[in-house]
Design a protein around this motif. Structure first.
Motif: not given
Length: 230
Positions: A29-30, A155-156, A185-190, A192-193
């Motif tokens: 969402l963010a 994400c940083t 990494l899944i949270v970061i991928g979310a 990006a998605l």
């Protein structure tokens, strides 16, 4: 020393707002909101105040003072969003009938629904204030996922922590560290998605594309309901 997850085999004893699925949806969402405000609402990042401060100074150097003086608006909105969230955490934590996290998500849903009716142009400033304020409150209230500290709106810090756990996994053969790295990494991928989806749908549905965030928040509600123990 690394912060260990509270549960190895499940999330049943975690507060509902800390389960992993909630962290994934909030990160997505963010990212979506980041694309929305940048593409449709005047090139402002609703989450990354570091970027807004940098853009403010760059525009000062370029002599574009009207543009430079716009960036303090979202920066201030973020600041007071954190203040508001701190107030909620300190004054509403003893509510018997609802959790602060659920109340905030309901408020967020209502505000984002209203934003979808605000036209581009003259309405961009109030929209950026509202969206940045929302992101700040989310950042302050949702601090952990699966018992691990994380940033729900950028994400940083998550990338740094993922790298630290990756080092522990490769150097010490720590499988738990590897699993934790994967979660970050899944949270970061979310995130990006979410940015990808926000950028794509902004071209199709224009300002009303923000209503997709309301759908995400509706999906969160069953996850946030505490199941009574047998």
């Amino acid at each position: 020393m690394f912060h260990k997850a509270k549960l190895a085999d499940g999330e049943r004893s975690l507060p509902r707002h800390q389960i992993f699925a909630v962290g994934i949806i909030l990160s997505m969402l963010a990212g979506y909101l980041e694309a929305y405000t940048y593409i449709l609402r005047g090139g402002v990042f609703c989450n990354g105040q570091t970027s807004n401060i940098a853009l403010m100074m760059i525009n000062f150097v370029r002599g574009d003072f009207s543009r430079a003086l716009y960036y303090p608006i979202p920066i201030a909105a973020f600041f007071f969003g954190i203040v508001f969230a701190a107030f909620l955490r300190s004054h509403m934590h003893n509510l018997k009938w609802a959790r602060v996290e659920m109340l905030f998500l309901l408020l967020e849903m209502a505000l984002l629904f209203i934003v979808g009716f605000v036209p581009q142009g003259g309405g961009d400033t109030p929209v950026n204030i509202v969206v940045t304020f929302i992101c700040a409150v989310q950042y302050e209230i949702f601090r952990e996922t699966r018992g691990l500290p994380y940033a729900s709106i950028f994400c940083t810090g998550n990338l740094r922590t993922a790298a630290e756990y990756f080092y522990a996994f490769t150097s010490q053969r720590d499988r738990q560290a590897g699993a934790t790295c994967l979660r970050y990494l899944i949270v970061i991928g979310a995130f990006a998605l979410g940015v990808f989806g926000g950028a794509q749908l902004a071209r199709v549905w224009d300002v009303k594309s923000i209503w997709v965030c309301c759908v995400m928040l509706v999906a969160l509600m069953p996850l946030m309901v505490r199941v009574k123990p047998n």
